[in-house]
Design an enzyme around this catalytic site. Structure first.
Site, short mmCIF file in Angstrom:
data_model
loop_
_atom_site.label_atom_id
_atom_site.label_comp_id
_atom_site.label_asym_id
_atom_site.label_seq_id
_atom_site.Cartn_x
_atom_site.Cartn_y
_atom_site.Cartn_z
N ASN A 1 -11.30 -5.94 -2.68
CA ASN A 1 -11.28 -4.79 -1.78
C ASN A 1 -9.96 -4.03 -1.86
O ASN A 1 -9.92 -2.84 -1.56
CB ASN A 1 -11.59 -5.25 -0.35
CG ASN A 1 -13.07 -5.55 -0.20
OD1 ASN A 1 -13.81 -5.60 -1.19
ND2 ASN A 1 -13.52 -5.74 1.03
N GLU A 2 -8.91 -4.71 -2.31
CA GLU A 2 -7.63 -4.00 -2.50
C GLU A 2 -7.78 -3.00 -3.65
O GLU A 2 -7.33 -1.85 -3.55
CB GLU A 2 -6.51 -4.99 -2.80
CG GLU A 2 -6.06 -5.80 -1.57
CD GLU A 2 -7.08 -6.83 -1.12
OE1 GLU A 2 -7.89 -7.29 -1.95
OE2 GLU A 2 -7.09 -7.17 0.08
N SER B 1 -14.04 -11.42 -16.04
CA SER B 1 -12.67 -11.89 -15.80
C SER B 1 -12.21 -12.87 -16.87
O SER B 1 -13.00 -13.60 -17.46
CB SER B 1 -12.59 -12.59 -14.44
OG SER B 1 -12.80 -11.66 -13.41
N GLU C 1 -22.60 -2.80 -9.54
CA GLU C 1 -22.31 -4.07 -8.88
C GLU C 1 -21.76 -3.84 -7.49
O GLU C 1 -22.12 -4.51 -6.54
CB GLU C 1 -21.31 -4.86 -9.73
CG GLU C 1 -21.03 -6.25 -9.20
CD GLU C 1 -20.01 -7.01 -10.03
OE1 GLU C 1 -19.89 -8.21 -9.81
OE2 GLU C 1 -19.33 -6.42 -10.88
N GLN D 1 -22.20 -12.94 -15.86
CA GLN D 1 -21.29 -11.89 -16.30
C GLN D 1 -19.99 -12.50 -16.78
O GLN D 1 -19.53 -13.50 -16.23
CB GLN D 1 -21.09 -10.84 -15.21
CG GLN D 1 -19.92 -11.03 -14.28
CD GLN D 1 -20.14 -12.16 -13.30
OE1 GLN D 1 -20.96 -13.04 -13.50
NE2 GLN D 1 -19.39 -12.14 -12.20
N GLY D 2 -19.41 -11.95 -17.82
CA GLY D 2 -18.17 -12.48 -18.36
C GLY D 2 -17.07 -11.44 -18.37
O GLY D 2 -16.60 -11.04 -19.44
#
Lengths: 392, 343
Positions: free
Chosen positions: A375-376, A128, A243, A125-126
């Site tokens: 998680n933030e 970020s 995801e 996966q691309g």
């Protein structure tokens, strides 16, 4: 409510179990995130595909079995119970494929799905970029229109197994006049050839699992756009909720980990303080909670309800549970915990295989609260979209 | 596999939810505090009219013959409202236990009255320090020395105690077993089994109530975070508050399926071998979630939540009491351990 499995589901479970017992490799394949380990895992993926187990819920024409969601959960329980290898095809099968089923053309599905599931074409996966992590909509990679397709330029990072994969998918800005979520398009693109440079990055756990991708006018034909041009954000959201949600982390994996923890406790209980016994039991209860939570979610999905932002809730839970479970295991192991697996000696025997697997699992678990949206960020989503708290 | 309640069960929940929202607002809970009565008599009468008090008795005994799955959401709503009356003890535990093992005379005396909402039942298991609601119950079912006794209110030696939740009338009961009160279960094994199921029902039903209390405290905190402004915006716009509340919701929602699974296991206990462990898992998560959300809700409210004037403490104190009732977290975790860990 009926918490028993149907005859059909039980028969499906028996079939999974029988096949896995005969075929799961007896020897560890090592990490799937090293070049050699990745190759060994692909052989396993092919064996799975040829027997029809690679993507059980897919239509038969793409190599699936048209299994129901509950049957898929059963397969996952049996898969991890049997100690089968981690799936190096998961970023294709569980993240890209759901997007293709929802937005892809017939041509794309016919061309891409079978080779993906057989591991013949592998996917990373691309999402970020160096300056677009949690704030994904600030991404800067661009795609410029040319005859018959697009030229992709920019830098992507944290591409899982990108150092070994054949293809990747991600978002690129196709309309520079539009801001943030608008004007992005979802592309599939190759990781080899002119216009692309891939550089592996050693992860915290020592594996070369990540990659940075440098794209310099990489040509991508029109047929590799998913969904409509400039609508990429909405197409991608379908994948990210997969995801975070149950497709990436079905309960079977955590039930198997909890079960291994109980076995570990059996070996170390003489030296375990009472608080550790409690932590082992709590880990077991957490895995059970996640299992029943998932059955509840899947029932809602079967009923056609929108489970929406609840995938964020589920991602925070499983990722933090996984860290706690591994911390408990390491506490049981005590001062032997520093034993690691030696990459260069996959046949390494004895203690290191088991105790080392816990340290390795702990290191991997620590990535859980970070990847697939930290998680933030998930807690923000829960607070704003489930609880209705104000954004600003 | 199907993990969802039926339309009828959801409809009953909605009915009870509406009834309690009208009849049992916080003022009514407060009057039970002030009177130290543990009662909201008009609410109980309305619940009886709606059939709630007759749910768990068989049709042969004049009840509705419903099971734990039918009852789960009703108990949760009672928790949400902070209903002071002993729904757990009377309806979830006492009535079916008395129907199962009571003598003909005991059943005749109390079952119809319980179903009609005219009699409350208290329960005291071995080792339980206080018997809640004994002062207002027509009969207390006491497990002593391996036998079970149905003791009428007027013969019950009560030493009232003060609960942190003033709407919970608790008492020490120093009861000397009296053969006149003994139930008739046939043999000892049958009695042990019946008392075992009753204890599991008590722990599970309390978990349902805890889920409701948790949801109420979270609702109060979320509403407060939306309404209260500081620094020129609602405090709920701050990430620190968002993250507290998101974590609270996760704790609540991951407790819920274990409580519902335990309801199913109890309703099918003839075929579910581990129903006791399922109940214990439910109680561990429900109690931990309630205690966690009680703390979070207070923190989000700040000083106003630390007053008697604000309603939060009504639910918080009930949650603290119930988290430890019918087996605390340590007890139930140990029971799960006995079922899952190697000896």
């Amino acid at each position: 409510m009926d918490l028993t499995f149907t005859e059909r589901e039980n028969a499906f479970r028996a079939e999974c179990r029988a096949w896995l017992e005969r075929h799961v490799p007896k020897e560890s394949l090592g990490s799937g995130d090293t070049r050699e380990g990745f190759a060994r895992h692909l052989e396993w993926e092919r064996e799975l595909f040829d027997a029809g187990w690679a993507a059980v819920s897919w239509p038969k024409e793409y190599g699936g079995r048209e299994a129901s969601l509950f049957e898929w959960l059963i397969f996952e329980e049996e898969y991890y119970r049997a100690g089968a290898p981690n799936r190096v095809t998961q970023n294709g099968i569980f993240l890209l494929a759901p997007t293709l089923f929802e937005f892809g053309t017939e041509e794309q599905k016919a061309r891409i799905l079978r080779p993906m599931a057989r591991g013949d074409v592998t996917w990373g996966q691309g999402w970020s970029e160096p300056n677009a992590g949690s704030d994904l909509a600030s991404l800067r990679s661009t795609a410029r229109r040319v005859e018959g397709g697009w030229l992709l330029s920019g830098q992507k990072t944290w591409c899982t197994r990108g150092a070994f994969c054949d293809m990747a998918y991600g978002l690129f800005r196709t309309d520079p006049a539009q801001k943030r979520h608008h004007g992005l398009t979802y592309f599939m693109f190759p990781l080899h050839g002119e216009g692309v440079t891939v550089r592996g990055v050693d992860r915290l756990d020592g594996d070369e699992g990540f990659a940075e991708l440098f794209l310099d006018e990489l040509f991508v034909p029109d047929r590799d756009v998913i969904g409509e041009v400039n609508q990429g954000w909405y197409v991608a959201m379908a994948t990210t909720s997969s995801e975070r949600g149950l497709t990436l982390r079905s309960p079977g994996r955590f039930m198997a980990t909890a079960s291994r923890l109980v076995d570990l406790y059996g070996r170390y209980r003489a030296s375990a303080e009472p608080a550790l016994r409690d932590a082992v039991i709590d880990a077991w209860i957490d895995a059970e909670a996640y299992r029943w939570y998932t059955f509840q979610t899947v029932t809602h999905m079967v009923d056609g309800q929108d489970v929406g932002a609840s995938s964020s809730l589920n991602k925070v839970f499983w990722s933090e549970m996984d860290v706690r479970t591994h911390e408990t295991a390491l506490a049981l192991i005590g001062d032997r915990l520093e034993l690691d697996i030696d990459h260069d000696a996959p046949e390494s025997a004895g203690d290191a295989v088991d105790e080392g697997a816990w340290m390795r699992g702990f290191e991997f678990a620590l990535a859980g609260p970070i990847y697939a949206g930290t998680n933030e960020i998930q807690r923000n989503i829960i607070a704003e979209r489930v609880l209705g708290l104000p954004r600003k | 596999m199907r993990f969802a309640f039926t339309e009828d069960q959801l409809l009953l929940r909605d009915t009870v939810r509406g009834l309690l929202a009208r009849e049992c607002p916080p003022d009514v809970v407060r009057s039970a505090w002030e009177a130290r009565s543990g009662r909201a008599p008009s609410v109980w009468a309305k619940l009886a009219e709606a059939g709630v008090t007759a749910m768990t008795l068989s049709e042969a005994s004049g009840g509705l013959g419903m099971d734990e799955l039918d009852l789960a959401l009703v108990l949760e709503e009672a928790g949400y409202a902070g209903l002071p009356d002993p729904l757990v003890e009377t309806v979830a535990v006492g009535a079916p236990l008395l129907e199962a093992v009571g003598t003909a005379a005991q059943k005749e005396r109390w079952l119809d009255a319980a179903a009609a909402g005219d009699a409350l039942i208290a329960v005291g298991f071995e080792g339980q320090p206080f018997v809640p609601h004994a002062a207002v119950a027509a009969v207390a079912l006491l497990h002593r020395g391996g036998d079970l006794y149905a003791v009428p209110r007027e013969e019950l030696p009560l030493e009232p105690q003060v609960s942190v939740d003033r709407s919970r009338p608790i008492a020490r009961v120093d009861y000397a077993p009296d053969a006149r009160h003994r139930v008739d279960a046939g043999d000892r094994a049958a009695l042990d089994a019946a008392v075992g199921v009753a204890f599991d029902r008590a722990a599970w039903a309390t978990s349902c109530v805890l889920l409701g209390l948790t949801r109420r405290m979270l609702d109060l905190a979320v509403q407060y975070a939306k309404d209260r402004e500081q620094f020129g915006k609602p405090i709920g716009a701050q990430q620190a508050i968002k993250h507290h509340l998101a974590t609270a919701l996760i704790r609540q929602e991951l407790a819920r399926p274990l409580v519902y699974r335990a309801a199913w296991s109890l309703a099918h206990r003839d075929s579910v071998r581990d129903h006791g462990a399922h109940v214990s898992m439910a109680k561990v998560h429900a109690a931990n979630a309630a205690r966690h959300v009680a703390k979070t809700a207070l923190q989000v409210h700040g000083a106003i939540g630390y007053t008697i004037e604000h309603d939060l403490h009504l639910f918080q104190k009930r949650a603290w009491a119930l988290a430890a009732m019918y087996g605390d977290v340590g007890f139930h975790r140990a029971r799960v351990g006995a079922a899952t860990l190697p000896d």
